[in-house]
Design a protein around this motif. Structure first.
Motif, PDB file in Angstrom:
ATOM      1  N   SER A  40       0.888  -1.105  -0.246  1.00 12.66           N
ATOM      2  CA  SER A  40       0.053   0.098   0.082  1.00 12.66           C
ATOM      3  C   SER A  40       0.785   1.184   0.036  1.00 12.66           C
ATOM      4  N   ASP A  41       1.855   1.237   0.602  1.00 10.22           N
ATOM      5  CA  ASP A  41       2.816   2.483   0.812  1.00 10.22           C
ATOM      6  C   ASP A  41       3.345   2.600  -0.609  1.00 10.22           C
ATOM      7  N   LYS A  42       3.682   1.451  -1.284  1.00 10.58           N
ATOM      8  CA  LYS A  42       4.299   1.808  -2.655  1.00 10.58           C
ATOM      9  C   LYS A  42       3.279   2.241  -3.681  1.00 10.58           C
ATOM     10  N   LEU A  43       2.053   1.784  -3.515  1.00 12.21           N
ATOM     11  CA  LEU A  43       1.004   2.451  -4.376  1.00 12.21           C
ATOM     12  C   LEU A  43       0.773   3.961  -4.138  1.00 12.21           C
ATOM     13  N   GLU A  44       0.919   4.037  -2.703  1.00 14.90           N
ATOM     14  CA  GLU A  44       0.464   5.608  -2.292  1.00 14.90           C
ATOM     15  C   GLU A  44       1.889   6.558  -2.957  1.00 14.90           C
ATOM     16  N   GLN A  45       3.028   5.795  -2.793  1.00 10.56           N
ATOM     17  CA  GLN A  45       4.302   6.494  -3.475  1.00 10.56           C
ATOM     18  C   GLN A  45       3.872   6.825  -4.967  1.00 10.56           C
ATOM     19  N   LEU A  46       3.702   5.616  -5.559  1.00 16.06           N
ATOM     20  CA  LEU A  46       3.408   5.900  -7.210  1.00 16.06           C
ATOM     21  C   LEU A  46       2.178   6.867  -7.360  1.00 16.06           C
ATOM     22  N   ARG A  47       1.341   6.924  -6.576  1.00 15.36           N
ATOM     23  CA  ARG A  47       0.277   7.725  -6.723  1.00 15.36           C
ATOM     24  C   ARG A  47       0.899   9.463  -6.623  1.00 15.36           C
ATOM     25  N   GLU A  48       1.776   9.498  -5.375  1.00 15.35           N
ATOM     26  CA  GLU A  48       2.124  10.781  -5.311  1.00 15.35           C
ATOM     27  C   GLU A  48       2.993  11.421  -6.468  1.00 15.35           C
ATOM     28  N   ARG A  49       3.918  10.311  -7.162  1.00 13.30           N
ATOM     29  CA  ARG A  49       4.791  10.538  -8.123  1.00 13.30           C
ATOM     30  C   ARG A  49       3.847  10.910  -9.332  1.00 13.30           C
ATOM     31  N   MET A  50       2.713  10.185  -9.678  1.00 16.25           N
ATOM     32  CA  MET A  50       1.693  10.938 -10.733  1.00 16.25           C
ATOM     33  C   MET A  50       1.040  12.047 -10.319  1.00 16.25           C
ATOM     34  N   ALA A  51       0.834  12.263  -9.318  1.00 19.83           N
ATOM     35  CA  ALA A  51       0.333  13.805  -8.881  1.00 19.83           C
ATOM     36  C   ALA A  51       1.440  14.843  -9.055  1.00 19.83           C
ATOM     37  N   LYS A  52       2.766  14.193  -8.826  1.00 17.78           N
ATOM     38  CA  LYS A  52       3.709  15.416  -9.281  1.00 17.78           C
ATOM     39  C   LYS A  52       3.925  15.617 -10.746  1.00 17.78           C
ATOM     40  N   VAL A  53       3.469  14.649 -11.928  1.00 16.17           N
ATOM     41  CA  VAL A  53       3.714  14.780 -13.065  1.00 16.17           C
ATOM     42  C   VAL A  53       2.359  15.729 -13.566  1.00 16.17           C
ATOM     43  N   ARG A  54       1.288  15.392 -13.014  1.00 17.60           N
ATOM     44  CA  ARG A  54       0.026  16.021 -13.105  1.00 17.60           C
ATOM     45  C   ARG A  54       0.151  17.346 -12.910  1.00 17.60           C
ATOM     46  N   ASP A  55       0.721  17.588 -11.674  1.00 18.59           N
ATOM     47  CA  ASP A  55       1.020  19.108 -11.249  1.00 18.59           C
ATOM     48  C   ASP A  55       1.898  19.948 -12.255  1.00 18.59           C
ATOM     49  N   LEU A  56       2.875  19.113 -12.533  1.00 19.76           N
ATOM     50  CA  LEU A  56       3.895  19.718 -13.534  1.00 19.76           C
ATOM     51  C   LEU A  56       3.224  20.370 -14.759  1.00 19.76           C
ATOM     52  N   PHE A  57       2.198  19.522 -15.247  1.00 22.54           N
ATOM     53  CA  PHE A  57       1.711  19.721 -16.525  1.00 22.54           C
ATOM     54  C   PHE A  57       0.805  21.021 -16.376  1.00 22.54           C
ATOM     55  N   ARG A  58       0.423  21.235 -15.176  1.00 27.48           N
ATOM     56  CA  ARG A  58      -0.704  22.450 -14.921  1.00 27.48           C
ATOM     57  C   ARG A  58      -0.009  23.492 -14.315  1.00 27.48           C
ATOM     58  N   ASP A  59       1.316  23.427 -13.939  1.00 24.83           N
ATOM     59  CA  ASP A  59       1.998  24.456 -13.347  1.00 24.83           C
ATOM     60  C   ASP A  59       2.175  25.688 -14.057  1.00 24.83           C
ATOM     61  N   SER A  60       1.674  26.868 -13.980  1.00 27.91           N
ATOM     62  CA  SER A  60       1.655  27.961 -15.164  1.00 27.91           C
ATOM     63  C   SER A  60       3.063  28.669 -14.676  1.00 27.91           C
ATOM     64  N   ALA A  61       3.672  28.376 -13.781  1.00 25.31           N
ATOM     65  CA  ALA A  61       5.144  29.217 -13.382  1.00 25.31           C
ATOM     66  C   ALA A  61       6.128  28.519 -14.078  1.00 25.31           C
ATOM     67  N   THR A  62       5.772  27.076 -14.437  1.00 26.06           N
ATOM     68  CA  THR A  62       7.020  26.352 -15.243  1.00 26.06           C
ATOM     69  C   THR A  62       6.760  25.602 -16.596  1.00 26.06           C
ATOM     70  N   THR A  63       5.455  25.481 -16.615  1.00 27.51           N
ATOM     71  CA  THR A  63       4.917  24.774 -17.901  1.00 27.51           C
ATOM     72  C   THR A  63       4.162  25.409 -18.950  1.00 27.51           C
ATOM     73  N   GLU A  64       4.266  25.505 -20.100  1.00 23.10           N
ATOM     74  CA  GLU A  64       3.562  26.086 -21.153  1.00 23.10           C
ATOM     75  C   GLU A  64       3.181  25.260 -22.074  1.00 23.10           C
ATOM     76  N   PHE A  65       1.840  25.113 -22.601  1.00 21.66           N
ATOM     77  CA  PHE A  65       1.836  24.354 -23.732  1.00 21.66           C
ATOM     78  C   PHE A  65       1.608  25.327 -25.049  1.00 21.66           C
ATOM     79  N   ILE A  66       2.544  25.255 -26.381  1.00 29.05           N
ATOM     80  CA  ILE A  66       2.213  26.134 -27.289  1.00 29.05           C
ATOM     81  C   ILE A  66       1.464  25.409 -28.549  1.00 29.05           C
ATOM     82  N   ILE A  67       0.498  25.872 -28.711  1.00 27.49           N
ATOM     83  CA  ILE A  67      -0.167  25.265 -29.892  1.00 27.49           C
ATOM     84  C   ILE A  67       0.487  25.967 -31.309  1.00 27.49           C
TER      85      ILE A  67
END
Ligand SMILES: Nc1ncnc2c1ncn2[C@@H]1O[C@H](COP(=O)(O)OP(=O)(O)OP(=O)(O)O)[C@@H](O)[C@H]1O
Length: 392
Positions: free
Chosen positions: A270-297
């Motif tokens: 369960s701890d490992k799953l929780e860790q993986l979930r946290e890592r996914m959350a990091k990636v998800r937050d990264l994609f949405r962080d306007s201070a660091t990330t930008e999608f250019i069409i």
């Protein structure tokens, strides 16, 4: 290598340079008129004024040493790779150690840089001022590896394989839930999962820590949208798995209390799953962080491309992925000749541009116009030249 010495080496490249110079001249005059008061061209083409959106703001993109991510995406063949590669060259020439990553299964970074960047590993790009590395994520090779390991080891090799992608914990849990057979075939979204695992590496591994700019040359729209929503999907899936495990655990808790070891294993899992979930959350937050990330069409000035980009922009906004700029690539300069085809084409492009500036989704984006140049954009020197016209 300095660009001038490069261009003065051969007659062929000299011609290229002069062609590019001519194109730049005509485009410069085009952009000046494009952004001034409305006027009627000799061909009665209605021009669109875009006074505020003409600001590109490369200064803002290059400022600061904090790592920033730029994802360039849009329809196939519109010039995503040329724009991404030229941006990466420009960052590197402005002192940023830069990484350009292709998540498009049909890579064209090697063609664009005119260097062999294949192999799925970091490859240095020659001819820039600061370190510039390229990485072509190779999903086909990875998928083959997946199948081979799965067949050879009756599915057990899949865990090692997913381990190597940083997703081993997920495989372990699927295995525990007796879903192993699902792992024998590459799951849908594997390409995106591979790309995500690379993003995790960018976040966590020391090998990537020196890069202050990471530019993604993404796959055509649908693929990229799946990539962006995958962390959420995985997070939700992990959440479901955890719930399921908890249910199983409570149903068997009486039995488990008799076997202390089993309970310890359960907690560790369960701890490992929780860790993986946290890592996914990091990636998800990264994609949405306007201070660091930008999608250019990136689009071309056609009505079809404008419609698709409008939908892409709406999807990105829905996913809360920061999107601020829109590159309209391959814009024809005003024709100075009698070429009827050129006049008609440009008229058509102006209509599409007009539509773009009025589109409710796209109107708020900074509009960047990139000219259609009369030679293929290839090699660091060509990319530098193109980049200097686009990224200002
Ligand atoms: N502004 C431009 N002027 C002239 N040629 C261009 C321009 N932009 C792109 N091209 C050319 O168009 C072709 C496709 O460009 P590019 O590979 O950058 O597109 P892409 O969107 O990444 O394509 P794909 O989706 O197939 O990967 C290349 O030959 C490139 O040199």
């Amino acid at each position: 290598m300095a660009m001038n010495s490069f261009f003065h080496k051969t007659t062929k490249t000299n011609t290229y340079f002069s062609l590019m110079k001519d194109t730049k001249r005509s485009f410069n005059s085009f952009s000046t008129s494009f952004n001034s008061k409305p006027f009627t061209s000799p061909y009665q083409v209605r021009l669109v004024t875009t006074p505020t959106k003409a600001f590109v703001g490369f200064d803002e993109m290059v400022r600061g040493t904090q790592r920033k991510y730029f994802m360039l995406g849009g329809k196939g063949g519109v010039g995503k790779t040329s724009c991404a590669a030229s941006l990466a060259v420009k960052f590197a020439n402005h002192g940023h150690p830069t990484l350009v990553v292709s998540t498009d299964p049909a890579h064209s970074l090697s063609d664009s840089f005119d260097q062999d960047l294949t192999g799925g590993a970091l490859v240095p790009v020659q001819g820039v001022d600061s370190p510039l590395y390229a990485l072509e994520i190779n999903p086909e090779k990875t998928r083959e590896e997946f199948r081979a390991r799965s067949q050879l080891q009756g599915g057990r090799g899949v865990k090692d394989f997913m381990d190597s992608m940083g997703l081993g914990m997920l495989a372990e849990q699927l295995g525990e839930l007796k879903l192993g057979e699902l792992l024998d075939t590459p799951p849908p979204g594997l390409d995106e999962a591979i790309a995500i695992s690379k993003v995790m590496q960018f976040l966590e591994s020391k090998d990537y820590s020196s890069f202050s700019r990471i530019v993604f040359d993404t796959a055509p729209t649908g693929h990229t949208l799946r990539l962006l929503s995958l962390p959420d999907f995985l997070d939700a899936s992990i959440g479901k798995m955890m719930k399921l495990k908890k249910k199983i655990a409570s149903a068997t808790s009486a039995l488990k209390s008799m076997f202390n070891k089993a309970e310890t294993q359960e907690n560790a899992a369960s701890d490992k799953l929780e860790q993986l979930r946290e890592r996914m959350a990091k990636v998800r937050d990264l994609f949405r962080d306007s201070a660091t990330t930008e999608f250019i069409i990136v689009i071309i000035p056609t009505v079809m491309a404008a419609n698709e980009s409008s939908r892409l922009c709406a999807s990105l906004k829905k996913e809360t992925v920061p999107v601020r700029r829109l590159i309209v690539n391959q814009v024809l300069p005003p024709s100075t000749s009698d070429c009827k085809f050129c006049v008609m084409r440009r008229k058509d492009q102006m209509r599409a541009l007009d539509m773009i500036t009025k589109d409710p989704e796209l109107a708020s984006l900074k509009l960047i116009q990139a000219p259609l140049v009369d030679v293929e954009i290839r090699g660091v020197a060509g990319l530098k030249f193109f980049g200097d016209m686009v990224w200002k």
